[in-house]
Scaffold this motif. Sequence first.
Motif, short mmCIF file in Angstrom:
data_model
loop_
_atom_site.label_atom_id
_atom_site.label_comp_id
_atom_site.label_asym_id
_atom_site.label_seq_id
_atom_site.Cartn_x
_atom_site.Cartn_y
_atom_site.Cartn_z
N GLY A 152 0.82 -1.20 0.00
CA GLY A 152 0.00 0.00 0.00
C GLY A 152 0.85 1.25 0.00
N GLY A 153 0.15 2.38 0.05
CA GLY A 153 0.82 3.67 0.10
C GLY A 153 0.87 4.38 -1.24
N SER A 154 1.37 5.60 -1.21
CA SER A 154 1.44 6.43 -2.42
C SER A 154 2.37 7.60 -2.16
CB SER A 154 0.05 6.95 -2.79
OG SER A 154 0.13 7.93 -3.80
N GLY A 155 3.00 8.09 -3.23
CA GLY A 155 3.82 9.28 -3.13
C GLY A 155 3.03 10.54 -2.87
N SER A 156 1.70 10.46 -2.96
CA SER A 156 0.86 11.64 -2.76
C SER A 156 0.34 11.79 -1.34
CB SER A 156 -0.34 11.58 -3.72
OG SER A 156 -1.17 10.46 -3.43
N GLU A 157 0.72 10.91 -0.41
CA GLU A 157 0.21 11.02 0.95
C GLU A 157 0.62 12.36 1.56
OE1 GLU A 157 0.78 7.58 3.48
OE2 GLU A 157 1.06 6.32 1.70
N PRO A 158 -0.29 13.03 2.26
CA PRO A 158 0.01 14.36 2.81
C PRO A 158 1.26 14.41 3.67
CG PRO A 158 -2.34 13.90 2.98
CD PRO A 158 -1.70 12.63 2.52
N MET A 159 1.57 13.33 4.37
CA MET A 159 2.75 13.33 5.23
C MET A 159 4.04 13.44 4.41
SD MET A 159 3.43 10.86 8.49
CE MET A 159 3.53 9.33 7.57
N TYR A 160 3.98 13.06 3.12
CA TYR A 160 5.16 13.13 2.26
C TYR A 160 5.22 14.41 1.43
CZ TYR A 160 5.01 8.03 3.12
OH TYR A 160 4.95 6.78 3.69
N ASP A 161 4.42 15.39 1.77
CA ASP A 161 4.46 16.64 1.02
C ASP A 161 5.89 17.18 1.04
OD1 ASP A 161 4.38 19.71 0.84
OD2 ASP A 161 2.37 19.14 0.18
N GLY A 162 6.44 17.43 -0.15
CA GLY A 162 7.85 17.77 -0.25
C GLY A 162 8.19 19.24 -0.17
N ALA A 163 7.20 20.11 0.07
CA ALA A 163 7.43 21.56 -0.02
C ALA A 163 8.45 22.04 1.02
CB ALA A 163 6.11 22.31 0.13
N ARG A 164 8.30 21.60 2.27
CA ARG A 164 9.19 22.11 3.32
C ARG A 164 10.60 21.57 3.16
NH1 ARG A 164 4.24 21.15 4.93
NH2 ARG A 164 3.03 22.74 6.02
N LEU A 165 10.72 20.34 2.70
CA LEU A 165 12.05 19.80 2.44
C LEU A 165 12.68 20.50 1.24
CD1 LEU A 165 13.80 17.72 3.84
CD2 LEU A 165 12.84 15.96 2.33
N ALA A 166 11.87 20.82 0.23
CA ALA A 166 12.40 21.56 -0.92
C ALA A 166 12.91 22.93 -0.49
CB ALA A 166 11.31 21.70 -1.99
N ALA A 167 12.29 23.52 0.54
CA ALA A 167 12.74 24.82 1.03
C ALA A 167 14.16 24.77 1.59
CB ALA A 167 11.77 25.34 2.09
N VAL B 142 15.51 19.64 -4.78
CA VAL B 142 14.40 19.27 -5.65
C VAL B 142 13.91 17.91 -5.15
CG1 VAL B 142 13.69 18.64 -7.98
CG2 VAL B 142 15.23 20.58 -7.62
N VAL B 143 12.70 17.86 -4.63
CA VAL B 143 12.15 16.66 -4.01
C VAL B 143 11.21 15.97 -4.99
CG1 VAL B 143 10.80 15.76 -2.08
CG2 VAL B 143 12.36 17.69 -1.73
N VAL B 144 11.38 14.67 -5.13
CA VAL B 144 10.54 13.86 -6.03
C VAL B 144 9.95 12.71 -5.22
CG1 VAL B 144 10.46 12.52 -8.16
CG2 VAL B 144 12.10 14.40 -7.94
N SER B 145 8.65 12.47 -5.34
CA SER B 145 8.04 11.27 -4.79
C SER B 145 7.44 10.47 -5.92
CB SER B 145 6.98 11.61 -3.73
OG SER B 145 5.85 12.24 -4.33
N ILE B 146 7.47 9.14 -5.79
CA ILE B 146 7.06 8.28 -6.91
C ILE B 146 6.02 7.27 -6.46
CG2 ILE B 146 9.36 8.52 -7.95
CD1 ILE B 146 9.92 5.61 -7.10
N ASN B 147 5.22 6.83 -7.42
CA ASN B 147 4.37 5.65 -7.28
C ASN B 147 5.03 4.48 -8.00
OD1 ASN B 147 2.44 7.19 -5.97
ND2 ASN B 147 1.03 7.26 -7.70
N TYR B 148 4.75 3.29 -7.55
CA TYR B 148 5.24 2.08 -8.22
C TYR B 148 4.23 0.97 -7.96
CZ TYR B 148 6.89 1.25 -3.42
OH TYR B 148 6.96 1.11 -2.06
N ARG B 149 4.16 0.00 -8.87
CA ARG B 149 3.16 -1.06 -8.74
C ARG B 149 3.36 -1.86 -7.45
NH1 ARG B 149 3.73 -3.68 -14.63
NH2 ARG B 149 5.72 -2.53 -14.52
N LEU B 150 2.24 -2.22 -6.82
CA LEU B 150 2.23 -2.82 -5.50
C LEU B 150 1.61 -4.21 -5.53
CD1 LEU B 150 0.84 0.35 -3.69
CD2 LEU B 150 3.22 -0.44 -3.63
#
Length: 545
Positions: free
Chosen positions: A132-147, A151-159
């Motif tokens: 389970g899971g996804s790169g779009s989960e709110p806890m993984y929001d990359g904005a603050r780390l990008a600050a 350049v922060v990238v999150s990915i989906n992959y087949r599960l």
Amino acid sequence: MIRTLIRALAVSAALCSAQALAAPQVQAPAGTLKGEALADGIHAFRGIPYAQAPVGALRWRPPVAAAAWKGVRDATRFGPACIQPAPRPGSLYAPGEPLPTSEDCLSLNVWAPADAKDAPVFVWIHGGSLTGGSGSEPMYDGARLAAQGLVVVSINYRLGVLGYLAHPQLSEESADGVSGNYGLLDQIQALRWIQRNIGAFGGSAGNVTIAGESAGALSVMYLMAAPDARGLFHKAVAQSAYMISTPALRTTVHGTPAAEQSGLELSRKIEVRGLARLRAMDAQELTAKAAASAFLPLANVDGKVLPLQPVEAFDRGEQAPVPILAGYNDGEIRSLRFLLPPAPADGAAYAAEIRARYGDLAEAMLQRYPGQDLDAAMLATTRDAMYGWTAERLVRKQTALGQRAYLYYWDHGYPTADAAGLHAFHAGELPYLFGTLRTTPPWWPQIPDTAAEASLSAAMAGYWASFARTGVPAATGMPEWPAFGQAQAYMAFGAVPAPGEHLKPGMYELVETVVCRRRAHGGLPWHWNVGIVAPPLPEGMAGCP
């Protein structure tokens, strides 16, 4: 006159504000994207396809690069998560709202400073047991780390079964004669997309860090051992990784059935025979039935994507020669109690089981994990066998390669977590890393809104960002983090970061001896089958302590 000037200034300010928040665009080799301007000068681009959807008749095929698009693609919304079972009600890790899912899910998300140029790239691989899971989960929001200048990238992959099913018919139709590692191949394809396109977002293709927690950290280890991923990343972060025994494609190894045989067994259990019928099944129904049948998604050693058991690849020094930052949490198993066996009746029964199963190592086990507090002993035994041993093994092996390696120990508690018996629980560090202390899942113990918690979050983000930037973790105003090295140094994250040496002396050596003997025996796996449910341990064997 003054009123006219004030109006002009107001209009000018409004125009400047509008321009600052105007939807940003990038022209990447993949095509032109329109994103969203966020606060603090961060631009977000979401739901970017990196591979064509392998659905229907193409299900269980290696990913193929997504075709370039014409015109401007809207990248303001996340793509769907990959198909997965419904989360367990009340799980700490369950999202507030069910994630939209689709078999067409191979997308990634980018957060970048507006002025980024040759910035380090931080690629996040989500956890979730490869189920389970996804790169779009709110806890993984990359904005603050990008600050932090990343350049922060999150990915989906087949599960699950869609990402990790091996089957003889799938291997027959493969040009390489292999099957089952589709989720891992997705991750490699995402890294290839990043190499080709990340410069358009201001990222450096020559300074890419792969990072993940739990199954994401397992994926980091797979990528370090996968030849096809070599050169696609330059540093690695493994948070709560677990270097458990891995199935082979066609042979039973370490007591684990061949991956192809497991695929045939799943087909029998769900009463759907033949590849054509499996491909014709509804993806969600297939995923649910596979999960109910206890299908365990793991990569497999196929001689191609994964040539060796990860433990063997690291022993031979054939893993990616990159700096690493790795660690684990004090309370890993407190939120994963399903990994524990039923408790014995009392301390005497516990000791008897340990002596029956560990032979000449029994006294060392009882000294380290005494039965006076059965719950504490069982929690620590499983934690160390899976996560503690793995973290220390990773930094030891990278150090042996001549690479910088940094070990951490997350031991941070706060009132709501500690009151629930969840001190420093599995994944508990993630909101601190991403600066998402206020956007945790609904059942997550609420983190206090205090300066101390914010300071710890800033320190962790600073260390991780510095590692991604230079290969050395450092944070403003915080203690120096020494490399593991001869002193076996580490950083403890409690109320504040504090460096130390020799974390849990003797733990690694004890678990390594157990694993070595199981490996030498050849018919015993190593994972959570430890403590009072461990198979009888062979006595000292050649090459093992």
